[in-house]
Design a protein around this motif. Structure first.
Motif, PDB file in Angstrom:
ATOM      1  N   VAL A 131       0.793  -1.236   0.014  1.00  0.00           N
ATOM      2  CA  VAL A 131      -0.092  -0.068  -0.033  1.00  0.00           C
ATOM      3  C   VAL A 131       0.801   1.379   0.111  1.00  0.00           C
ATOM      4  CG1 VAL A 131      -1.729   1.290   1.255  1.00  0.00           C
ATOM      5  CG2 VAL A 131      -1.875  -1.113   1.150  1.00  0.00           C
ATOM      6  N   VAL A 132       1.874   1.143   0.768  1.00  0.00           N
ATOM      7  CA  VAL A 132       2.884   2.564   0.889  1.00  0.00           C
ATOM      8  C   VAL A 132       3.412   2.617  -0.479  1.00  0.00           C
ATOM      9  CG1 VAL A 132       4.856   3.178   2.013  1.00  0.00           C
ATOM     10  CG2 VAL A 132       3.190   2.143   3.521  1.00  0.00           C
ATOM     11  N   TRP A 133       4.243   1.546  -1.081  1.00  0.00           N
ATOM     12  CA  TRP A 133       4.931   1.709  -2.496  1.00  0.00           C
ATOM     13  C   TRP A 133       3.863   2.003  -3.251  1.00  0.00           C
ATOM     14  CZ3 TRP A 133       9.507   2.637  -2.220  1.00  0.00           C
ATOM     15  CH2 TRP A 133      10.516   2.027  -1.485  1.00  0.00           C
ATOM     16  N   SER A 134       2.532   1.740  -3.482  1.00  0.00           N
ATOM     17  CA  SER A 134       1.587   2.336  -4.632  1.00  0.00           C
ATOM     18  C   SER A 134       1.585   3.560  -4.280  1.00  0.00           C
ATOM     19  CB  SER A 134       0.388   1.232  -4.410  1.00  0.00           C
ATOM     20  OG  SER A 134       0.555  -0.212  -4.584  1.00  0.00           O
ATOM     21  N   SER A 135       1.077   3.989  -3.144  1.00  0.00           N
ATOM     22  CA  SER A 135       0.765   5.388  -2.757  1.00  0.00           C
ATOM     23  C   SER A 135       1.938   6.152  -3.128  1.00  0.00           C
ATOM     24  CB  SER A 135       0.489   5.595  -1.356  1.00  0.00           C
ATOM     25  OG  SER A 135      -0.655   4.871  -0.892  1.00  0.00           O
ATOM     26  N   LEU A 136       2.939   5.777  -2.937  1.00  0.00           N
ATOM     27  CA  LEU A 136       4.455   6.682  -3.149  1.00  0.00           C
ATOM     28  C   LEU A 136       4.442   6.917  -4.630  1.00  0.00           C
ATOM     29  CD1 LEU A 136       6.980   5.777  -0.562  1.00  0.00           C
ATOM     30  CD2 LEU A 136       5.864   7.977  -0.981  1.00  0.00           C
ATOM     31  N   SER A 137       4.321   5.583  -5.522  1.00  0.00           N
ATOM     32  CA  SER A 137       4.291   5.752  -6.868  1.00  0.00           C
ATOM     33  C   SER A 137       3.380   6.485  -7.445  1.00  0.00           C
ATOM     34  CB  SER A 137       4.567   4.135  -7.429  1.00  0.00           C
ATOM     35  OG  SER A 137       3.048   3.673  -7.297  1.00  0.00           O
ATOM     36  N   TYR A 138       2.165   6.306  -6.999  1.00  0.00           N
ATOM     37  CA  TYR A 138       1.283   7.414  -7.638  1.00  0.00           C
ATOM     38  C   TYR A 138       1.485   8.759  -7.353  1.00  0.00           C
ATOM     39  CZ  TYR A 138      -1.972   3.486  -8.703  1.00  0.00           C
ATOM     40  OH  TYR A 138      -2.748   2.341  -9.040  1.00  0.00           O
ATOM     41  N   LEU A 139       1.828   9.185  -6.320  1.00  0.00           N
ATOM     42  CA  LEU A 139       2.233  10.651  -5.809  1.00  0.00           C
ATOM     43  C   LEU A 139       3.387  11.163  -6.632  1.00  0.00           C
ATOM     44  CD1 LEU A 139       1.824  12.793  -3.859  1.00  0.00           C
ATOM     45  CD2 LEU A 139       3.428  11.834  -2.251  1.00  0.00           C
TER      46      LEU A 139
END
Length: 191
Positions: free
Chosen positions: A161-169
């Motif tokens: 979840v963290v890595w997905s959020s960071l990549s979208y950001l």
């Protein structure tokens, strides 16, 4: 003017009638690696001087095999082709590359009429059996452990979840940055 239109309509109807009523050439479908016999449909008697089979490739006929006076002659490249029952063309273990138009040409005896006819051969693609992987008990046991790697000592690690959020950001910030640079370049070009 009306008679010309009527003539054109009648001509169209005649052409359409001839097209619809003309016999289409026979088509033989076969599975890969099966034996095929193509019949010479224009052969109406056993009396002829020569009966030859050809394969039509790019509107040119390529000799395969012929018979006459009890002798059989073959082309050097078509050693597979033989005569079947009733002087049919026998092709063993056909492949998709054997698909195409074949021509049977009959040279008549003196006083007779030469004839030829064609038949289309369509060979379906070869289906090969590929080995399938079977799941062993060991493989099945590793699947749950791979799914549960996000848990360690009772703690949940929400890394996906963290890595997905960071990549979208990061992608969003890159788009904003590129848009700002584009706006500045367009403003600079207008001045």
């Amino acid at each position: 003017m009306m008679s010309q239109t009527m003539s054109a309509v009648l001509l169209f109807m005649k052409v359409l009638t001839v097209y619809c009523l003309s016999p289409s050439q026979p088509k033989v479908e076969a599975d890969c690696d099966k034996n095929v016999d193509l019949s010479c449909l224009c052969r109406d008697s056993t009396h002829f001087q020569l009966l030859s089979w050809y394969k039509i490739i790019e509107q040119k006929r390529h000799f395969l095999i012929s018979t006459g006076d009890g002798l059989v002659e073959k082309a050097t490249f078509s050693q597979r082709a033989t005569f079947g029952e009733g002087d049919s063309l026998h092709l063993p273990a056909v492949k998709p590359s054997d698909s195409g138009t074949y021509k049977c040409a009959i040279t008549a005896n003196v006083g007779g009429q030469n004839k030829d006819c064609v038949v289309d051969l369509v060979v379906h693609a070869c289906v090969t059996n590929t080995p399938t992987m079977t799941m062993t008990n060991e493989m099945l046991n590793t699947i749950p452990s791979a799914v549960n790697t996000s848990q360690k000592n009772g703690e949940e690690l929400p890394l996906p979840v963290v890595w997905s959020s960071l990549s979208y950001l990061a992608v969003g910030l890159a788009k904003v940055l590129i848009s700002c640079i584009g706006v500045r370049v367009i403003q600079a070009c207008r001045m």
